[in-house]
Design an enzyme around this catalytic site. Structure first.
Site, short mmCIF file in Angstrom:
data_model
loop_
_atom_site.label_atom_id
_atom_site.label_comp_id
_atom_site.label_asym_id
_atom_site.label_seq_id
_atom_site.Cartn_x
_atom_site.Cartn_y
_atom_site.Cartn_z
N LEU A 19 0.81 -1.21 0.00
CA LEU A 19 0.00 0.00 0.00
C LEU A 19 0.85 1.27 0.00
CD1 LEU A 19 -2.80 -1.03 2.52
CD2 LEU A 19 -3.18 -0.30 0.15
N ASP A 38 10.99 3.77 4.43
CA ASP A 38 10.82 2.33 4.69
C ASP A 38 12.06 1.84 5.41
OD1 ASP A 38 8.75 0.07 3.34
OD2 ASP A 38 10.62 -0.72 4.17
N ASP A 73 13.74 4.65 11.44
CA ASP A 73 12.69 3.97 12.20
C ASP A 73 11.73 5.02 12.76
OD1 ASP A 73 11.10 2.51 13.89
OD2 ASP A 73 12.74 1.63 15.04
N ASN A 100 1.68 4.73 7.35
CA ASN A 100 1.29 3.45 6.77
C ASN A 100 2.13 2.27 7.29
OD1 ASN A 100 0.17 1.71 4.40
ND2 ASN A 100 2.38 1.62 4.14
N TYR A 171 -2.41 -6.62 16.77
CA TYR A 171 -2.66 -5.79 15.59
C TYR A 171 -3.99 -5.06 15.70
CZ TYR A 171 -3.46 -4.89 10.57
OH TYR A 171 -3.73 -4.32 9.35
N LYS A 175 -4.53 -1.04 15.79
CA LYS A 175 -5.30 -0.37 14.74
C LYS A 175 -6.52 0.36 15.32
CE LYS A 175 -2.93 -1.25 11.03
NZ LYS A 175 -2.20 -0.15 10.36
N THR A 205 -1.35 -7.26 0.19
CA THR A 205 -0.03 -6.83 0.60
C THR A 205 0.71 -8.06 1.13
OG1 THR A 205 -0.65 -6.38 2.90
CG2 THR A 205 -0.98 -4.59 1.31
#
Length: 301
Positions: A19, A38, A73, A100, A171, A175, A205
């Site tokens: 994404l 990244d 990071d 993201n 997770y 989120k 992904t």
């Protein structure tokens, strides 16, 4: 005809693949200068063999766009600060932040180690908070200097954060926390010209290919509903000036579908105007539940 993000400077975290890569390419195609962040880690957050952000920068430049790579990071204050500094030092401004970055360490609750909980919450939730904080501090300084920005932040939640997901408690909690962070940031930062929204995307992904392999397979022909590129147009619009007035919202997006998620709201209510006994509270709760809408489906159940 001018492109939607002509002249804007956009930072995208976790933009080496999936994404994030799709978002970075889409912003560049609309005229933005992009900082491609990244860390280059694997699915579980361990360091990978190469720097995927460099490949995305090469793609953008090959298409005639402008981009730089950032390998810090963002779940550390130094890394997040250097991300904002990279945009300012290279391009002299920052207009949009897309948070993201993330990875998975899926386990059922009874098998989930504390380290796996901490690592996932750290990269998703802290990795949203710190870039947001440093970007917001810059925009506040701009306002104090008499320059009100048309700033945008797009956060990345998930259906797992909205409805839960079996085997993904770390997770899902992270989120869900991102949604709360989005709502607070939208309220606090409005005075500085900053709009903050979140998406809950469904797309193919590295993370979803394994978890939801059956539904994520690309078709042999026709519309590829799970292509990550389907999510990016909404992200680009939310990151552009054209989204003026839209803040504190969560959008679910998948394939060709966009849904405004409406979140928690009061349902059936009873008020005794005095203290309940446990028996009364239980009877009343059951009665109210009978009048309420059923809960949403739990992912993975």
């Amino acid at each position: 005809m001018s492109r939607m993000c002509e002249g804007r400077v956009v930072v995208v975290t976790g933009a080496g693949r999936g994404l994030g890569r799709a978002h970075a390419l889409a912003f560049a195609a609309e005229g933005a200068k992009v900082v491609v962040n990244d860390l280059g880690v694997g699915l579980d957050g361990t360091p990978g063999p190469d720097g995927p952000s460099l490949h995305v920068v090469e793609e953008i430049r090959a298409a005639g766009g402008e981009a730089i790579a950032h390998g810090g990071d963002v779940a550390t204050s130094a890394g997040a600060a250097s991300l904002v500094a990279a945009a300012l030092d290279t391009y002299g401004r920052l207009d949009t932040l897309v948070n993201n970055a993330g990875f998975l360490r899926d386990r059922m609750l009874v098998n989930l180690d504390e380290d796996d909980w901490d690592a996932v919450v750290r990269v998703h939730l802290k990795g949203h908070f710190l870039p947001l904080k440093h970007a917001a501090a810059h925009w506040r300084a701009e306002v104090k200097a008499g320059r009100t920005p048309a700033a945008r932040i797009v956060n990345t939640s998930s259906g797992a954060g909205l409805l839960g997901s079996v085997g993904q408690s770390n997770y899902s909690a992270a989120k869900a926390g991102i949604v709360g962070l989005t709502l607070v940031a939208a309220a606090e930062l409005a005075r500085y010209g900053v709009q903050v929204n979140a998406i809950a995307p469904a797309a193919r992904t590295r993370m979803t290919e394994r978890t939801f392999a059956d539904t994520m397979t690309a078709p042999d022909s026709g519309f590829d509903a799970m292509a990550p590129e389907n999510v990016s147009p909404l992200v680009v619009w939310l990151g552009a000036e054209q989204s003026a007035g839209v803040t504190g919202r969560v959008f679910e997006t998948e394939g060709g579908r966009i849904t405004v998620m409406e979140g928690w709201r009061p349902g059936p209510t009873a008020d005794k105007e005095a203290r309940w006994t446990p028996e009364e509270a239980g009877e009343t709760a059951l009665k109210l539940l009978g009048e309420a809408e059923p809960p949403g489906a739990v992912y993975g159940a």
